[in-house]
Design an enzyme around this catalytic site. Structure first.
Site, short mmCIF file in Angstrom:
data_model
loop_
_atom_site.label_atom_id
_atom_site.label_comp_id
_atom_site.label_asym_id
_atom_site.label_seq_id
_atom_site.Cartn_x
_atom_site.Cartn_y
_atom_site.Cartn_z
N ASP A 152 -9.35 -53.09 -30.84
CA ASP A 152 -8.21 -52.28 -31.34
C ASP A 152 -6.86 -52.88 -30.52
OD1 ASP A 152 -9.21 -51.08 -33.30
OD2 ASP A 152 -9.57 -49.07 -32.35
N ARG A 185 -3.07 -36.07 -26.73
CA ARG A 185 -3.52 -36.90 -27.72
C ARG A 185 -4.07 -36.05 -28.85
NH1 ARG A 185 -5.81 -41.22 -25.15
NH2 ARG A 185 -6.05 -41.33 -23.16
N ASN A 239 -13.67 -44.57 -26.74
CA ASN A 239 -13.41 -43.85 -27.85
C ASN A 239 -12.99 -44.55 -29.13
OD1 ASN A 239 -10.84 -44.22 -26.16
ND2 ASN A 239 -10.01 -43.46 -27.81
#
Length: 887
Positions: free
Chosen positions: A627, A760, A656
């Site tokens: 990512d 978050r 994660n």
């Protein structure tokens, strides 16, 4: 892994049976020759090149004249194929060097460089002769060197330092014994020798010494004969600092014996020293004939263990055959992998033609000499780290003074970058919320989790006797830094920066879109289908010259991705959920597809291969491999291939972003489709995510340091809770423990205690320094290393140093302008941060800065749509309730 002793004794040598087709192919008896290891080429495996030497002697017992005299000096070349154990005499094209003995040789890639020596006509010239072994047509080249050089000499030493500098030291020019040192930069034409004026404790004049260059760039001079003819027992390290200054330093420890005309070669951090002569030509005998200088521990060892006094006389092992085998001088040694090879030499007045081999330690399946924190910190540190009060070559004070240390204040942000970072991402907050809701619906209530955790913690605390007397974990007061302005062949200046000078401490970057907010040492190799992992390693593991593919097409197809994932999955399935590791370990934080940064870290601080430092230090990666960056495919495939190649030395745990719900949103899925085609890309993306469910979740180093991706959150009170998580495991079925482990963060600073909401997303928490202290106390731990958050200096301390956040990708998402770092946990549990700064924008083409320029716009657009979080600790603008930063 099983426990291992810190210091391995010197190995035992044995005779190796070899083969040849004709008598001419056999090297035959000889001494004063060289033996040099040459790396594998496209058509040949690794080889040893034997050159020159004396093939006969005059005088001796049958002569009335005292002493012996070398004769039959040759310039023949013999090649030993390590895989077939076969000797072959080769006759390269071109003008060969004259016959010579007592010369010097060094490998430069697949070439061998020869210089100096003495022959029938007297001193050889100081010309450099290069034997090119790159292809099947071996050829001699005489290298033109401008200006003054070392001059004709013999009995000197030479080796290649930092894969770049030919360094020549000492010897005899026919008039006197020398103490000078010279260097030739093999990357700079026209070639020219430069006479060095090193600082520090300079070695005395000597000849017939040995020298070998350690893989991190330290040149170690050992023993020799002084101007009076007396043998020497000292050893000196020579290092070049990144400012170009060289320095000598005296090695610590007590050598088993003074000696000259011996042989010495590095394997990892251990210098293997064999044989040699004493005054009057008497051979070194007994235990002193086989020795090891462990440069990580700063001690000498023989086969009985640690040496505390010189052992020049015969000991109780007078008639030990293996020691008698090594009673020789004027022999030659080379190393390949973990093996040390020795050929020939002189025993009394007898020339030898035997071929001996030993392995780096008696623990031959665990060839990692336990070394210190700075193994593979190329040309970084002061050799004063030889001193006993430090555990490594990589952590000593800078010689250049703090005035020359670049300030981390260079990590500045312009207003545009700040504005980009201040943009919020509702999409990522929604992703975090979705995952959290799934966890809530399928896990037991938090109060029960906490209650069970408390009980487990009490049990763990009760069972631990607290009697551990091993070294305490400590963060070294200086970090190794590759300067921001680093450019050119040397990759920039390297300094050691006091941790007190890091102005960006406590400026963690709020969960970037990559965070949930947005959605023993064994050394073994594993075989994989059709050698696929080797293909990947050979294609991608290029620390100095990797370039992104011009058309962005990925070089593997979906079938190969499936084979790779299956092979790696079989290894992960056999591993524990919490890995048990032994130091030394190199720890990496978030990489996020910034493959260029991974290559830079490998280039600056060592890389996992037999040519690098994998034989003596483990690698641990803390997740978030994909990512955000442009090269997630390269990053994850190379790490999986390295895991297959070195299953007991390369370790991966989960982040994660190793979850389909997250990496579907933040780049990995798009990259797979864009670079592999829609059908193959979706299939590969799905297969990678199936693999991610098998990844271990945490790692313990020496039972004193726990490493994880996120944190301990509200629910984790004992390591046992993590160990009880069964894999494969998905995020939505993983319970609050998994969510906390992969998603939680420390609070803003040490002044904010307890549990607080996490920016978050809903349901996520931050934990204060009190939670860290309590967790470490309950579990008898001394340090938590975690990743998950971008921090300006690449690492950041929390809870008075009981927790360190680590981030390895630089200039995250192209706007953060942060440094990247790794942590090297040494054998003595000293933790050394090692940093790289962002590369400057390219001057001409994207290839000069692959991670800084996005030639295709898809990832840039994604990062704009889902921007990274602002830098933590800096003023934040008012944001609406859909913003990630809104609590």
């Amino acid at each position: 892994m099983s426990s291992k002793p810190w210091l391995y004794p010197a190995p035992t040598y044995r005779t190796l049976e070899t083969y040849w087709d004709t008598d001419d192919d056999a090297p035959g008896p000889r001494c004063a020759h060289t033996l040099t290891a040459v790396a594998a080429t496209k058509t040949h495996g690794p080889r040893l090149i034997l050159f020159g030497g004396a093939t006969a002697i005059e005088g001796g017992a049958a002569s009335s004249a005292p002493g012996i005299r070398l004769a039959g000096v040759t310039n023949s070349v013999h090649s030993y194929d390590v895989l077939t154990r076969k000797w072959t005499r080769i006759r390269p094209a071109g003008e060969p060097p004259s016959p010579r003995a007592a010369h010097a040789a060094a490998a430069v890639g697949t070439m061998v460089v020869f210089q100096g020596g003495i022959g029938p006509a007297g001193h050889s010239t100081d010309d450099l002769y290069v034997l090119d072994m790159t292809n099947d047509k071996f050829k001699w080249h005489r290298v033109v060197v401008q200006g003054q050089g070392p001059g004709p000499r013999y009995g000197h030493v030479m080796d290649l330092v930092s894969q770049r500098y030919l360094v020549s030291v000492s010897g005899n020019d026919g008039k006197r014994v020398l103490s000078d040192s010279w260097a030739l930069d093999t990357a700079q034409k026209p070639y020219a020798w430069a006479k060095l004026s090193p600082e520090g404790d300079r070695p005395s004049a000597r000849m017939y010494a040995t020298a070998s260059a350690r893989s991190d760039g330290m040149f170690l001079l050992c023993g020799g004969r002084d101007t009076s003819g007396a043998p020497l027992s000292d050893a000196y390290g020579l290092l070049m600092h990144r400012n170009g200054q060289w320095e000598w330093t005296l090695a610590p420890g007590v050598s088993p014996s003074p000696r000259y005309q011996h042989a010495a070669v590095f394997v990892g951090a251990r210098l293997h020293v064999t044989g040699g002569a004493l005054r009057g030509g008497r051979a070194v005998e007994g235990e002193g004939a086989i020795a090891v200088l462990d440069t990580a521990a700063g001690v000498w060892l023989d086969r009985s263990g640690l040496v505390t006094s010189s052992r020049t006389g015969k000991g109780q092992n007078d008639y030990d055959p293996s020691l008698e085998l090594m009673r020789r001088c004027r022999h030659a040694a080379a190393s390949l992998g973990v093996r040390i090879y020795i050929y020939g030499g002189l025993k009394g007045d007898i020339l030898l033609d035997d071929f001996l081999v030993a392995e780096n330690s008696s623990f031959q399946s665990e060839v990692n000499s336990p070394v210190s924190t700075s193994e593979k910190s190329p040309s970084v540190t002061s050799p004063r780290a030889f001193h006993a009060n430090t555990t490594s070559f990589g952590v000593s004070p800078s010689l250049d003074g703090e005035s020359e240390i670049p300030s981390s204040s260079g990590l500045s942000m312009d207003k545009n970058s700040m504005e980009k970072l201040r943009q919020a991402s509702a999409a990522e907050a929604e992703a975090a919320s979705a995952v959290w809701q799934a966890v809530q619906s399928q896990s037991s209530p938090p109060p029960e989790e906490t209650s069970v955790s408390d009980d487990n913690s009490q049990i763990a605390e009760t069972l631990s006797d607290g009697s551990d007397t091993e070294a305490d974990v400590r963060l070294h007061p200086r970090a190794v830094v590759v300067a921001k302005e680093a450019v050119g062949n040397l990759s920039g200046m390297v300094r050691q920066l006091s941790l007190d000078q890091f102005e960006n401490e406590s400026r963690r970057m709020i969960p970037m879109n990559n965070d949930l907010t947005y959605p023993n040492k064994k050394f073994t190799r594993q075989k994989s289908p059709q050698g696929l992992h080797k293909k990947i390693i050979s294609t991608l593991l290029r620390p100095r010259n990797w370039k992104p593919p011009a058309n962005r097409k990925f070089f593997l197809d979906s079938y190969e991705v499936g084979e790779l994932c299956y092979a790696a999955e079989q290894i992960f399935m056999q591993e524990q959920t919490v890995l048990q590791l032994k130091a030394p370990v190199k720890v990496f934080g978030d990489l996020h597809g910034q493959f260029g940064d991974l290559m830079r870290l490998f280039d600056e601080y060592g890389f996992p291969s037999a040519a690098g430092d994998i034989t003596y230090i483990d690698y641990l990666f803390l997740g978030d491999y994909v990512d955000r960056g442009q090269h997630s495919l390269e990053t994850i495939t190379l790490l999986l291939a390295l895991k297959i190649e070195y299953p007991d030395n390369v370790h991966l745990i989960r982040g994660n972003h190793e979850a389909a719900d997250i990496n579907a949103l933040f780049g990995f899925r798009i990259e797979c489709i864009e670079r592999m085609g829609e059908s193959d890309g979706i299939w590969a993306w799905t297969r990678f995510n199936q693999l991610f469910n098998y990844l271990p979740l945490a790692a313990l180093i020496e039972k004193k340091i726990i490493c994880m991706h996120g944190g301990i959150g509200r629910s984790i009170n004992s390591v046992e809770q993590i160990e009880k998580l069964e894999r494969p495991i998905t995020m939505d079925a993983g319970s609050i423990i998994l969510m906390d482990l992969l998603w939680s963060d420390p609070t803003e600073n040490d002044g904010v205690e307890g549990l607080r909401p996490n920016a978050r997303g809903p349901g996520l928490v931050t934990f204060g320094p009190d939670r860290v202290t309590d967790f470490c106390k309950r579990n008898k731990l001394q340090l938590i290393i975690r990743a998950h958050e971008c921090v300006m200096d690449g690492f950041e301390r929390f809870a008075q140093g009981q927790l360190i956040t680590l981030f390895s990708a630089t200039n995250y998402c192209g706007t953060a302008n942060n440094a990247g770092a790794i942590l090297v946990v040494g054998r003595g549990l000293v933790v050394v941060p090692k940093l790289i700064h962002p590369l400057p924008p390219p001057l001409q083409s994207p290839e000069t800065s692959p991670e800084r320029v996005i030639d295709d716009t898809w990832m840039q657009e994604l990062n704009i749509q889902r921007p990274p979080t602002p830098t933590r600790g800096r003023p934040q603008p008012d944001l609406d309730r859909n913003s990630l930063a809104y609590i």
